[in-house]
Structures are given as structure tokens and as C-alpha cells.
Motif scaffolding. Structure first.
Motif, PDB file in Angstrom:
ATOM      1  N   CYS A 276       0.842  -1.210   0.000  1.00  0.00           N
ATOM      2  CA  CYS A 276       0.000   0.000   0.000  1.00  0.00           C
ATOM      3  C   CYS A 276       0.870   1.250   0.000  1.00  0.00           C
ATOM      4  CB  CYS A 276      -0.944  -0.001   1.203  1.00  0.00           C
ATOM      5  SG  CYS A 276      -0.130  -0.178   2.790  1.00  0.00           S
ATOM      6  N   ALA A 277       1.964   1.224   0.776  1.00  0.00           N
ATOM      7  CA  ALA A 277       2.840   2.400   0.852  1.00  0.00           C
ATOM      8  C   ALA A 277       3.474   2.674  -0.511  1.00  0.00           C
ATOM      9  CB  ALA A 277       3.913   2.178   1.914  1.00  0.00           C
ATOM     10  N   LEU A 278       3.885   1.633  -1.199  1.00  0.00           N
ATOM     11  CA  LEU A 278       4.542   1.808  -2.496  1.00  0.00           C
ATOM     12  C   LEU A 278       3.551   2.255  -3.564  1.00  0.00           C
ATOM     13  CD1 LEU A 278       6.901  -1.308  -2.391  1.00  0.00           C
ATOM     14  CD2 LEU A 278       7.457   1.078  -1.843  1.00  0.00           C
ATOM     15  N   ASN A 279       2.259   1.946  -3.369  1.00  0.00           N
ATOM     16  CA  ASN A 279       1.230   2.328  -4.347  1.00  0.00           C
ATOM     17  C   ASN A 279       0.532   3.634  -4.004  1.00  0.00           C
ATOM     18  OD1 ASN A 279       0.492   0.194  -6.580  1.00  0.00           O
ATOM     19  ND2 ASN A 279       1.194  -0.946  -4.787  1.00  0.00           N
ATOM     20  N   SER A 282       0.198   9.721  -2.854  1.00  0.00           N
ATOM     21  CA  SER A 282       0.614  10.909  -2.087  1.00  0.00           C
ATOM     22  C   SER A 282       1.759  10.590  -1.127  1.00  0.00           C
ATOM     23  CB  SER A 282      -0.574  11.462  -1.296  1.00  0.00           C
ATOM     24  OG  SER A 282      -0.988  10.533  -0.314  1.00  0.00           O
ATOM     25  N   HIS A 283       2.244   9.357  -1.137  1.00  0.00           N
ATOM     26  CA  HIS A 283       3.321   8.929  -0.229  1.00  0.00           C
ATOM     27  C   HIS A 283       2.965   9.224   1.235  1.00  0.00           C
ATOM     28  CE1 HIS A 283       5.578   8.332  -3.865  1.00  0.00           C
ATOM     29  NE2 HIS A 283       5.371   9.583  -4.198  1.00  0.00           N
ATOM     30  N   ALA A 284       1.687   9.011   1.559  1.00  0.00           N
ATOM     31  CA  ALA A 284       1.223   9.302   2.919  1.00  0.00           C
ATOM     32  C   ALA A 284       1.398   8.111   3.854  1.00  0.00           C
ATOM     33  CB  ALA A 284      -0.254   9.701   2.882  1.00  0.00           C
ATOM     34  N   ILE A 285       1.558   6.903   3.283  1.00  0.00           N
ATOM     35  CA  ILE A 285       1.652   5.697   4.117  1.00  0.00           C
ATOM     36  C   ILE A 285       3.121   5.421   4.419  1.00  0.00           C
ATOM     37  CG2 ILE A 285       1.149   3.216   4.219  1.00  0.00           C
ATOM     38  CD1 ILE A 285      -1.187   3.755   2.278  1.00  0.00           C
ATOM     39  N   PRO A 286       3.484   5.274   5.697  1.00  0.00           N
ATOM     40  CA  PRO A 286       4.904   5.105   6.039  1.00  0.00           C
ATOM     41  C   PRO A 286       5.440   3.741   5.605  1.00  0.00           C
ATOM     42  CG  PRO A 286       3.535   4.786   7.985  1.00  0.00           C
ATOM     43  CD  PRO A 286       2.602   5.212   6.874  1.00  0.00           C
ATOM     44  N   THR A 287       6.737   3.712   5.291  1.00  0.00           N
ATOM     45  CA  THR A 287       7.384   2.440   4.959  1.00  0.00           C
ATOM     46  C   THR A 287       8.153   1.902   6.169  1.00  0.00           C
ATOM     47  OG1 THR A 287       9.243   3.690   4.101  1.00  0.00           O
ATOM     48  CG2 THR A 287       7.636   2.911   2.482  1.00  0.00           C
ATOM     49  N   GLY A 288       8.251   2.690   7.231  1.00  0.00           N
ATOM     50  CA  GLY A 288       9.049   2.286   8.393  1.00  0.00           C
ATOM     51  C   GLY A 288       8.226   1.578   9.457  1.00  0.00           C
ATOM     52  N   ASP A 289       8.676   1.758  10.703  1.00  0.00           N
ATOM     53  CA  ASP A 289       8.069   1.051  11.826  1.00  0.00           C
ATOM     54  C   ASP A 289       6.907   1.844  12.417  1.00  0.00           C
ATOM     55  OD1 ASP A 289       9.910  -0.948  11.517  1.00  0.00           O
ATOM     56  OD2 ASP A 289      11.345  -0.031  12.913  1.00  0.00           O
ATOM     57  N   LYS A 290       6.225   1.185  13.352  1.00  0.00           N
ATOM     58  CA  LYS A 290       5.148   1.861  14.070  1.00  0.00           C
ATOM     59  C   LYS A 290       5.730   2.954  14.971  1.00  0.00           C
ATOM     60  CE  LYS A 290       2.156  -2.146  14.731  1.00  0.00           C
ATOM     61  NZ  LYS A 290       1.563  -2.990  15.772  1.00  0.00           N
ATOM     62  N   VAL A 291       4.892   3.919  15.272  1.00  0.00           N
ATOM     63  CA  VAL A 291       5.250   4.947  16.249  1.00  0.00           C
ATOM     64  C   VAL A 291       4.114   5.025  17.268  1.00  0.00           C
ATOM     65  CG1 VAL A 291       6.595   6.313  14.597  1.00  0.00           C
ATOM     66  CG2 VAL A 291       4.143   6.764  14.854  1.00  0.00           C
ATOM     67  N   THR A 292       4.349   5.735  18.354  1.00  0.00           N
ATOM     68  CA  THR A 292       3.264   5.972  19.302  1.00  0.00           C
ATOM     69  C   THR A 292       2.683   7.347  19.018  1.00  0.00           C
ATOM     70  OG1 THR A 292       4.287   4.560  20.944  1.00  0.00           O
ATOM     71  CG2 THR A 292       2.625   6.099  21.741  1.00  0.00           C
ATOM     72  N   TYR A 293       1.384   7.372  18.771  1.00  0.00           N
ATOM     73  CA  TYR A 293       0.722   8.624  18.422  1.00  0.00           C
ATOM     74  C   TYR A 293      -0.570   8.719  19.218  1.00  0.00           C
ATOM     75  CZ  TYR A 293      -1.957  12.000  15.759  1.00  0.00           C
ATOM     76  OH  TYR A 293      -2.727  13.076  15.399  1.00  0.00           O
ATOM     77  N   ASN A 294      -0.717   9.767  19.981  1.00  0.00           N
ATOM     78  CA  ASN A 294      -1.898   9.969  20.848  1.00  0.00           C
ATOM     79  C   ASN A 294      -2.228   8.708  21.661  1.00  0.00           C
ATOM     80  OD1 ASN A 294      -4.058  11.308  22.046  1.00  0.00           O
ATOM     81  ND2 ASN A 294      -5.508  10.563  20.519  1.00  0.00           N
ATOM     82  N   GLY A 295      -1.189   8.039  22.141  1.00  0.00           N
ATOM     83  CA  GLY A 295      -1.413   6.864  22.981  1.00  0.00           C
ATOM     84  C   GLY A 295      -1.584   5.563  22.220  1.00  0.00           C
ATOM     85  N   TRP A 299       1.193   2.464  12.789  1.00  0.00           N
ATOM     86  CA  TRP A 299       1.827   3.111  11.643  1.00  0.00           C
ATOM     87  C   TRP A 299       1.080   4.423  11.443  1.00  0.00           C
ATOM     88  CZ3 TRP A 299       0.985  -2.292  11.238  1.00  0.00           C
ATOM     89  CH2 TRP A 299       2.157  -3.047  11.177  1.00  0.00           C
ATOM     90  N   LYS A 300       1.801   5.509  11.360  1.00  0.00           N
ATOM     91  CA  LYS A 300       1.151   6.825  11.345  1.00  0.00           C
ATOM     92  C   LYS A 300       1.037   7.342   9.920  1.00  0.00           C
ATOM     93  CE  LYS A 300      -0.471  10.726  12.919  1.00  0.00           C
ATOM     94  NZ  LYS A 300      -1.118  11.054  11.645  1.00  0.00           N
ATOM     95  N   LEU A 301      -0.208   7.368   9.451  1.00  0.00           N
ATOM     96  CA  LEU A 301      -0.497   7.935   8.136  1.00  0.00           C
ATOM     97  C   LEU A 301      -0.212   9.437   8.172  1.00  0.00           C
ATOM     98  CD1 LEU A 301      -1.990   7.166   5.384  1.00  0.00           C
ATOM     99  CD2 LEU A 301      -4.005   8.207   6.442  1.00  0.00           C
TER     100      LEU A 301
END
Ligand code: SF4
Length: 390
Positions: A276-279, A282-295, A299-301
């Protein structure tokens, strides 16, 4: 790991599992996405749509929001007219007495799931509604009450033939989504109305409509109810519907037995798979690891990139390329079901399926099957447009 088959429980007949039957799915106490105590309620004005609408992503995107919301394509505009009418239905009052039916939560859950399937929901699950899953304020800035303890989640498959024919970023983006939304609106309003007639309060939560329906964020409820796991694309993935579905909720005081979150190995699958990230245009989908966002550990779009493309797309409506390209978004044929069953049972099968996905062309469109006209409202008229980025 136990077989995810609740047939032994009389409350969950086989079809209550919807299309899950036969897959190896583990019920869990917590979603596979870690949700920490740091999670905070979100203000509806600060969602990507809210930020785009008030110009935080720049004037071009803001103008795009004003153009996109009434709908750019005549088919989605027609669908949205109907959804808007449904959203304007005045809720019937709650019956003064609870109906003389069994009050046991398990019995009521069995019954309400039967009702949802009778009304043609593809999937129905239940969960409790934690306080943090409510928006803090609606889009007008009014504080939101945390009124309801239980939720019934209904999901509807996106129309597969249109998904297959589309590029995923052309004029069918909105009509495909709105086809599912329209049906969900009908089912959710009918169920909420029915529950009120039985004597419990209920509120239908669905979109998209000019009437603001949502008081809760749906994604956490989908995780808690076991509709799926969070995916790299930042949205919930169901093991059979993939990313190709839309969901709605009915919040209620009706006593219900909650379903559990599920684990079918998606976190590991998405960690390796980046289709999905490669397709993503808008290059909005990360190719890396998960992050913590708002708890949430997720994977942070990049919502700014995603919303900016959606609202400025000159060759289509809302983009669904991640939905289309994901190898889990496949029709419910026996061969695809077999692959799903194998992937949920074996990591090796998952690795093989992942290798095979690009060869099988899950992201490929099929222009020979295209039946729609590429039209856009320009002023008060309709003009023919380009056919996405084929
Ligand atoms: Fe996960 Fe791959 Fe689907 Fe993206 S395309 S959501 S990485 S399985």
C-alpha cells in the motif's frame, strides 16, 4: 492458538462470524495495536477533514474541500442526497417501557446480530464504548457527552467488481464508498429505530452526511469489537474483507455481550509488506516502523498528504489506492478464502503470499470492465474528465 469458531456457543451461530468462518483467528483481551493510558479524546475539528476545511493545509486544499464535499461526480452526488435524507430522519422516541423480551445480554446480542444480518449487513460485532473513543467536541465546538455504554458495529463490503475495474484513484472512489455508506445508513437508522421501539436509547453513527452523525471515532471501536487489526495503511483491516469495507455503529443502552479483539497475524504481515505504501500516490503511508501517536502504537499515516491529494485530485474523487492494492482486499471466492486460511495459520504461507501478490497484480486495474462515465461538476454543468492516472 484456538480456532476462531464460536459455533459451540449458542449465542454465536455460524453466520454471526460473517465471512470469518474457517480462518484461524485468535480472540484477544486487548487489540494488537497497543493502546496506552496516554490516549486522549480527539476534537472533531482537528481531524484531517476539519483541518483541511479551515485552511490549515493551505488555500488550494481548502477550496478542494468546498468542491469535494457536495460531491464532484453525479453518481456519488445522487448517493449522498439519499444519505443526507436518511440523516435528517428525526429519531423516534424511546418506548416508555422495555419490551417483555429476555433481558439477558447474551440473548439480546444474539437477537440484534440476527437483525443486522436480516437487514443485510455483511458483518456485525459488539463492544463496550470506552470514554476515550468519543470525540471531545463536535465540528461546531460543542462538547460531546459520553452517553452510551455499548456499540453494535456493522460493516459492508465495497462492491468488488467496481474496485477491480477502478485504478483506485479515479472517479469511482466516492461512488464505491458511498454505495457501502448508503446501505450502512439504512441499516444503522433502522436498527437504532428498532432498539428505541424495544425501550432502549440508541444512536446511529454513520457518514458521510452534511448532518454530523459521529460522536465516536469508529477505528478504536472496530478494534475492540474484533472487526480487524490496524494496518500499515492506518485503517482497520478485516481478514476477509481486507481494506475493502465501510463501517457504521449503533450506540445504545441495550445490554449486550461484547465481542473480543482479534489477532490473525496482521502486525507481522504489514511489517514486511509495504504494497500500500509503495502504491500510495501521495506517499502518505509510512514504509518504516510503528510509532506511538496519541497513545496508540501504530503506523502513522501522513494525514496532511492524504487529505491534500484527496481534495485536489484533478482526475478523480477520493483516493482508495491503498484499499485496492492491499492483497487482503480480494473477493470471497473459495480460492482466496483458502489463501486467507493458510496465511492465518502459517507464517511461511504469509511469506509466499506476499511474494506472489505483486505477480498476481492486486493493484492492477481492469479498464475493459469499466462501466462508468468520468464526469465532474464544473459550475452547474457536468464535464467529461480524464480517466485517472491509468
Ligand atoms: Fe498491510 Fe500490505 Fe495491506 Fe498495506 S498492502 S495494509 S502493508 S497487508
Amino acid at each position: 492458538m484456538m480456532q476462531y469458531d464460536e459455533r459451540r456457543d449458542r449465542v454465536h451461530k455460524r453466520h454471526h462470524m460473517g465471512p470469518f468462518a474457517g480462518l484461524r483467528i485468535r480472540p484477544t483481551d486487548q487489540p494488537t495495536t497497543r493502546i496506552t493510558p496516554a490516549v486522549r479524546r480527539i476534537d472533531a475539528r482537528n481531524t484531517a477533514y476539519g483541518l483541511a476545511g479551515r485552511g490549515e493545509y493551505g488555500p488550494v486544499v481548502q477550496q478542494g474541500v468546498q468542491k469535494s464535499l457536495p460531491s464532484k461526480h453525479p453518481l456519488s452526488a445522487a448517493q449522498k442526497d439519499v444519505i443526507d435524507h436518511l440523516a435528517l430522519i428525526r429519531g423516534n422516541s424511546v418506548a416508555p417501557r422495555v419490551a417483555s423480551i429476555p433481558q439477558d445480554p447474551a440473548e439480546l446480542t444474539r437477537h440484534i446480530k440476527e437483525v443486522a444480518h436480516f437487514l443485510k449487513a455483511d458483518l456485525v460485532r459488539t463492544c463496550h464504548v470506552p470514554e476515550w473513543a468519543h470525540y471531545s467536541h463536535d465540528r461546531h465546538g460543542n462538547p460531546i457527552e459520553t452517553r452510551y455504554g455499548n456499540a453494535i458495529i456493522i460493516a459492508m463490503r465495497k462492491e468488488w467488481n467496481a474496485v477491480r475495474a477502478s485504478t483506485g484513484c479515479d472517479w469511482m472512489g466516492d461512488p464505491i464508498s458511498f454505495q457501502a455508506y448508503g446501505h450502512l445508513a439504512l441499516v444503522a437508522e433502522t436498527m437504532a429505530n428498532y432498539i428505541r421501539r424495544l425501550g432502549w436509547e440508541a444512536s446511529a453513527q454513520y457518514g458521510p452526511s452534511f448532518v454530523d452523525q459521529y460522536t465516536v471515532l469508529l477505528p478504536p471501536l472496530l478494534l475492540l469489537a474484533g472487526v480487524g487489526e490496524i494496518s500499515r495503511a492506518g485503517i482497520v483491516l478485516n481478514p476477509v474483507l481486507g481494506l475493502g469495507f465501510k463501517a457504521a455503529a449503533i450506540l445504545t443502552h441495550m445490554p449486550l455481550r461484547p465481542d473480543k479483539p482479534i489477532d490473525f497475524g496482521l502486525q507481522q504481515f504489514c511489517q514486511t509488506c509495504r504494497i500500500c505504501a509503495l502504491n500510495c500516490p501521495s506517499h502518505a503511508i509510512p514504509t518504516g516502523d510503528k510509532v506511538t501517536y496519541n497513545g496508540y502504537e501504530t503506523w502513522k499515516l501522513d494525514t496532511r498528504r492524504c487529505a491534500s491529494l484527496n481534495f485536489t485530485n484533478k482526475k478523480g474523487t477520493m483516493c482508495n489506492r491503498c484499499v485496492k492494492s492491499c492483497p487482503w482486499t480480494q473477493p470471497n471466492t473459495w480460492s482466496h478464502h483458502l489463501v486467507r486460511a493458510l496465511v492465518t495459520r502459517s507464517r511461511l504461507a504469509g511469506r509466499i503470499a506476499l511474494r506472489a501478490a505483486p505477480l498476481l497484480g492486486s493493484a492492477r486495474d481492469h479498464p475493459a470492465d469499466k462501466w462508468w462515465f468520468d464526469l465532474e461538476y464544473v459550475g452547474r454543468g457536468l464535464e467529461s474528465r480524464g480517466v485517472g492516472d491509468r
